[in-house]
Design an enzyme around this catalytic site. Sequence first.
Site, mmCIF file in Angstrom:
data_model
loop_
_atom_site.group_PDB
_atom_site.id
_atom_site.type_symbol
_atom_site.label_atom_id
_atom_site.label_comp_id
_atom_site.label_asym_id
_atom_site.label_seq_id
_atom_site.Cartn_x
_atom_site.Cartn_y
_atom_site.Cartn_z
ATOM 1 N N THR A 1 0.078 -0.190 3.466
ATOM 2 C CA THR A 1 -0.408 0.700 2.410
ATOM 3 C C THR A 1 0.373 0.542 1.118
ATOM 4 O O THR A 1 1.573 0.204 1.136
ATOM 5 C CB THR A 1 -0.299 2.167 2.896
ATOM 6 O OG1 THR A 1 -0.549 3.046 1.795
ATOM 7 C CG2 THR A 1 1.080 2.492 3.425
ATOM 8 N N TYR B 1 5.013 9.007 5.500
ATOM 9 C CA TYR B 1 3.900 8.086 5.779
ATOM 10 C C TYR B 1 4.243 6.677 5.286
ATOM 11 O O TYR B 1 4.174 5.705 6.049
ATOM 12 C CB TYR B 1 2.614 8.599 5.100
ATOM 13 C CG TYR B 1 1.514 7.575 5.098
ATOM 14 C CD1 TYR B 1 0.936 7.159 6.290
ATOM 15 C CD2 TYR B 1 1.047 7.008 3.912
ATOM 16 C CE1 TYR B 1 -0.066 6.206 6.302
ATOM 17 C CE2 TYR B 1 0.047 6.055 3.911
ATOM 18 C CZ TYR B 1 -0.504 5.657 5.106
ATOM 19 O OH TYR B 1 -1.490 4.700 5.115
HETATM 20 N N1 UFG Z 1 -7.998 13.908 -5.819
HETATM 21 C C1 UFG Z 1 -8.464 14.998 -6.504
HETATM 22 N N2 UFG Z 1 -9.149 15.929 -5.794
HETATM 23 C C2 UFG Z 1 -9.389 15.842 -4.459
HETATM 24 C C3 UFG Z 1 -8.899 14.706 -3.770
HETATM 25 C C4 UFG Z 1 -8.211 13.755 -4.480
HETATM 26 O O1 UFG Z 1 -8.263 15.136 -7.715
HETATM 27 O O2 UFG Z 1 -10.019 16.744 -3.885
HETATM 28 C C5 UFG Z 1 -7.255 12.881 -6.565
HETATM 29 C C6 UFG Z 1 -5.857 12.656 -6.026
HETATM 30 O O3 UFG Z 1 -4.966 13.567 -6.606
HETATM 31 C C7 UFG Z 1 -5.607 11.207 -6.428
HETATM 32 C C8 UFG Z 1 -6.996 10.569 -6.391
HETATM 33 O O4 UFG Z 1 -7.922 11.653 -6.388
HETATM 34 O O5 UFG Z 1 -5.154 11.174 -7.755
HETATM 35 C C9 UFG Z 1 -7.231 9.763 -5.133
HETATM 36 O O6 UFG Z 1 -6.878 10.573 -4.016
HETATM 37 P P1 UFG Z 1 -7.209 10.160 -2.504
HETATM 38 O O7 UFG Z 1 -6.714 11.263 -1.640
HETATM 39 O O8 UFG Z 1 -8.640 9.762 -2.380
HETATM 40 O O9 UFG Z 1 -6.360 8.843 -2.305
HETATM 41 P P2 UFG Z 1 -4.783 8.626 -2.465
HETATM 42 O O10 UFG Z 1 -4.608 7.723 -3.633
HETATM 43 O O11 UFG Z 1 -4.000 9.857 -2.430
HETATM 44 O O12 UFG Z 1 -4.519 7.951 -1.061
HETATM 45 C C10 UFG Z 1 -4.603 6.589 -0.792
HETATM 46 C C11 UFG Z 1 -4.935 6.424 0.687
HETATM 47 C C12 UFG Z 1 -3.875 7.070 1.522
HETATM 48 C C13 UFG Z 1 -2.545 6.475 1.161
HETATM 49 C C14 UFG Z 1 -2.300 6.560 -0.328
HETATM 50 C C15 UFG Z 1 -1.086 5.801 -0.678
HETATM 51 O O13 UFG Z 1 -6.178 6.988 0.963
HETATM 52 O O14 UFG Z 1 -4.134 6.878 2.902
HETATM 53 O O15 UFG Z 1 -3.379 6.002 -1.058
HETATM 54 O O16 UFG Z 1 -0.710 5.976 -1.977
HETATM 55 F F1 UFG Z 1 -1.548 7.109 1.766
#
Ligand code: UFG
Length: 322
Positions: free
Chosen positions: A115, A139
């Site tokens: 990741t 994680y």
């Molecule tokens: N976000 C929102 N509202 C929501 C959900 C997400 O604004 O309801 C934002 C988050 O703050 C982030 C972006 O959308 O800025 C993407 O969020 P995700 O949860 O879809 O994805 P992440 O970037 O947090 O997560 C991804 C992978 C994880 C991993 C991570 C590592 O899905 O499994 O990258 O950085 F751990």
Amino acid sequence: MKVLVVGGAGYIGSHMVQMLGHQGCSVTTLDDLSSGHRDAVLCGDFVQGNFGDRAVLDAVLSRGFHAAMHLASFIQVGESVQHPDKYYRNNVTYTLGLLDAMRAQGVGNFIFSSTAATFGEPQYTPMDERHPQQPINPYGRSKLMVEQALADYDRAYGFKSVCLRYFNAAGADPEARLGERHDPETHLIPLVLQAASGRRSGISVFGRDYDTPDGTCIRDYIHIQDLCAAHWLALQSLMKGDDSQSYNLGNGHGFSVQEVIDTAEQVTGRKIPVVNAPRRDGDPARLVADSRKARDQLGWQPQYADLATIIEHAWQWESRAG
Ligand code: UFG
């Protein structure tokens, strides 16, 4: 080729099993269905069991495999902070048990789902494989520990592996036979589309005060089919005797949360209700991959790099599932 897919009933695993089947592989899925779905395994054999159970592993691996792919991890950053024991046990201890069982059966080719979270706060962007790995949550640390173990296992035992560091996996099978079905769902694109379909009242935007053009976080969304294609190329590279490697997988283009919502409104033709919410802990402002190494060494060519296409395929799935 006989391939074991650990976690083959999950979101990425199920698309992977389908692709391996189409490529003519003999596939076996091992999954305990704690978060995966039996009906998502469209090809090959299915064994229900936990990969932390050595007896289960020995029984499955005795069938004989050329390689294994491991997609059975816990993936929620916030949960990993609350319950690090769960993450270190599943993502590290059980994974080391899987490697032991593979070595005992002489299965020495391994594709590991890693990741972008192994990098921590970006020191520069886009991030290539030389970027320092300083994870900021359990994680990311759990995944980095396995990456480091794999490097040591290669040196000591000649155990070959490829670590694939996903940025933001998204989208769905273009024929809508498979898609994202997490419970609870935490990922942006499925949540936005559930808001579009009416399954949710709206979407919360976590922070509008980031140092980005529109103030919302930027991520590199990669289509699930392109991600699986990279696994397939990595597997072929291992099978022809190439060295162990690590690759960052993304499209190299960042899209903000607001751009995702705007594109989803265009794709669906629906208005998506938005609520502004505080920042979510541990979210870096910008995560974008430099994937030139995968393109140059594996010949990887993403087919669905366009955000609208990624969202359109996820929308077809949401329309079916909803
Ligand atoms: N976000 C929102 N509202 C929501 C959900 C997400 O604004 O309801 C934002 C988050 O703050 C982030 C972006 O959308 O800025 C993407 O969020 P995700 O949860 O879809 O994805 P992440 O970037 O947090 O997560 C991804 C992978 C994880 C991993 C991570 C590592 O899905 O499994 O990258 O950085 F751990």
